[in-house]
Design an enzyme around this catalytic site. Structure first.
Site, PDB file in Angstrom:
ATOM      1  N   ARG A 298      -0.896 -11.011  -1.705  1.00 51.54           N
ATOM      2  CA  ARG A 298      -0.263  -9.763  -2.135  1.00 51.54           C
ATOM      3  C   ARG A 298       1.082 -10.035  -2.825  1.00 51.54           C
ATOM      4  O   ARG A 298       2.015  -9.230  -2.746  1.00 51.54           O
ATOM      5  CB  ARG A 298      -0.067  -8.818  -0.932  1.00 51.54           C
ATOM      6  CG  ARG A 298      -0.223  -7.343  -1.268  1.00 51.54           C
ATOM      7  CD  ARG A 298      -0.013  -6.456  -0.039  1.00 51.54           C
ATOM      8  NE  ARG A 298      -1.099  -6.538   0.904  1.00 51.54           N
ATOM      9  CZ  ARG A 298      -0.962  -6.534   2.229  1.00 51.54           C
ATOM     10  NH1 ARG A 298       0.234  -6.463   2.776  1.00 51.54           N
ATOM     11  NH2 ARG A 298      -2.019  -6.599   3.025  1.00 51.54           N
TER      12      ARG A 298
ATOM     13  N   ARG B  42       4.706  -4.271  -3.856  1.00 55.48           N
ATOM     14  CA  ARG B  42       5.805  -3.303  -3.775  1.00 55.48           C
ATOM     15  C   ARG B  42       7.158  -3.895  -3.410  1.00 55.48           C
ATOM     16  O   ARG B  42       8.182  -3.231  -3.580  1.00 55.48           O
ATOM     17  CB  ARG B  42       5.429  -2.205  -2.771  1.00 55.48           C
ATOM     18  CG  ARG B  42       4.341  -1.271  -3.274  1.00 55.48           C
ATOM     19  CD  ARG B  42       3.923  -0.288  -2.192  1.00 55.48           C
ATOM     20  NE  ARG B  42       3.115  -0.935  -1.158  1.00 55.48           N
ATOM     21  CZ  ARG B  42       2.779  -0.363  -0.010  1.00 55.48           C
ATOM     22  NH1 ARG B  42       3.208   0.861   0.267  1.00 55.48           N
ATOM     23  NH2 ARG B  42       2.034  -1.011   0.857  1.00 55.48           N
TER      24      ARG B  42
END
Length: 339
Positions: A23, A27
């Site tokens: 990942r 974010r």
């Protein structure tokens, strides 16, 4: 191109232990959030130029040794005939519950049903040519089935387990269809240029070893055996699999992904010459730098200099991690492992 990652996948000696983060395009990076603010998550996944942009961001910012395609494991499920939304987690409006539901699922034609994924891979291969290898990925059949039957994430996946135990013929039909789709999806990524494949089985570790061997292993074996793997290593990551490494190894991957609940050195003793990837606790990146460095050194020490190590977190990087801590961790891996 920096080939440390691919060399480590094949168990070859490397000058520095390669590192990337699951990942890693996400974010926690302000650059990612800038792109993400202009579109929905699905729009980002389905726009090759934007997906390529956020894939490359962490390569330049963190200095990692591999890029992983920005997408989602559920991307190929939508064209099977299931309506998908993110609110913010994945939600299927009509979960799979009956044999009729399974029979209604179609096997997508990857070039026409998910062209944006393949276009992103092709674009990335050009843009990463002088940088690092590109990892393609997909969800393992069992984890995909979990979402398709539950309709969303779950603490216990009771609906899936009920189907698995009480309606084995429906479960088998669903897993068979998912495995066929998965094989075609990952092979399409390889054909488009993916240089390695990671298979994510996020929920495989919630089963007992006996149930994993009976209900999951045959499908993952079939998937991996059906991939066009010439010079393309396969990383198999089953979160929570520390108690059944010998069984998971039978799936046939080239690299075993490890979460942080297992001692990396002991895992390597069990797995023999098989390359491994892992396995720092993702929350360590909230710690002061001296603690991060200590924990990176601990993982490297557990490996004891054996070839075939790819340093990674034991699961995805968390959205609230300060980017500078991730940069520091990557630097620690490179600095402390340099020969």
């Amino acid at each position: 191109m920096n080939t440390r990652f691919l060399d480590a996948c094949w168990g070859k000696p490397v000058d520095i232990v390669p590192v990337w983060l699951m990942r890693q395009a996400g974010r926690y990076l302000p650059d990612y959030m800038r792109v993400r603010s202009k579109c929905t998550f699905l729009e980002l996944c389905k726009t090759p130029e934007l997906a390529a942009e956020v894939t490359i961001q962490p390569v330049d910012i963190l200095g990692v040794d591999a890029a992983i395609l920005f997408s989602d494991i559920l991307t190929p499920i939508e064209p099977m005939g299931m309506e998908l939304d993110f609110t913010p987690g994945p939600v299927f409006t009509k979960p799979i519950r009956t044999m009729a539901d399974v029979e209604a699922l179609k096997i997508p034609k990857m070039e026409t049903d998910v062209p944006y994924v393949l276009d992103a891979v092709k674009l990335l291969r050009k843009e990463l040519a002088a940088k690092v290898p590109l990892i393609g990925f997909g969800g393992a059949p069992f984890t995909l089935a979990c979402y398709m039957v539950e309709g969303k994430g779950s603490k216990d996946f009771a609906a899936l387990k009920k189907m698995m135990y009480a309606e084995p013929e429906i479960y088998a039909a669903l897993m068979d269809k998912i495995t066929t789709m998965d094989m075609e999806y990952l092979n399409a990524q390889i054909k488009a240029g993916a240089q390695a494949i990671q298979i994510f089985d996020t929920w495989g570790g919630m089963l007992s070893p006996a149930d994993y061997e009976r209900y999951v292993l045959p499908y993952t074996q079939r998937l991996i055996n059906g991939l066009n793997r010439t010079n393309v290593p396969v990383i198999h990551f089953v979160k929570g699999a520390g108690t059944m490494l010998e069984i998971v190894k039978e799936a046939g991957g080239d690299v075993m992904g490890l979460d942080w609940h297992v001692n990396l050195g002991k895992a390597r003793d069990i797995l023999g010459d098989m390359a491994v990837q892992g396995n720092l606790d993702p929350t360590v990146l909230f710690a002061p730098e001296e603690i991060i460095e200590r924990e990176v050194k601990r993982v490297l020490d557990e490996n004891a200099g054996r070839p075939g190590l790819i340093f990674n977190l034991g699961h995805g990087i968390l959205p609230t991690v300060p980017p500078e801590k991730a940069i520091f961790m990557v630097d620690c891996v490179h600095r402390l492992s340099q020969k």
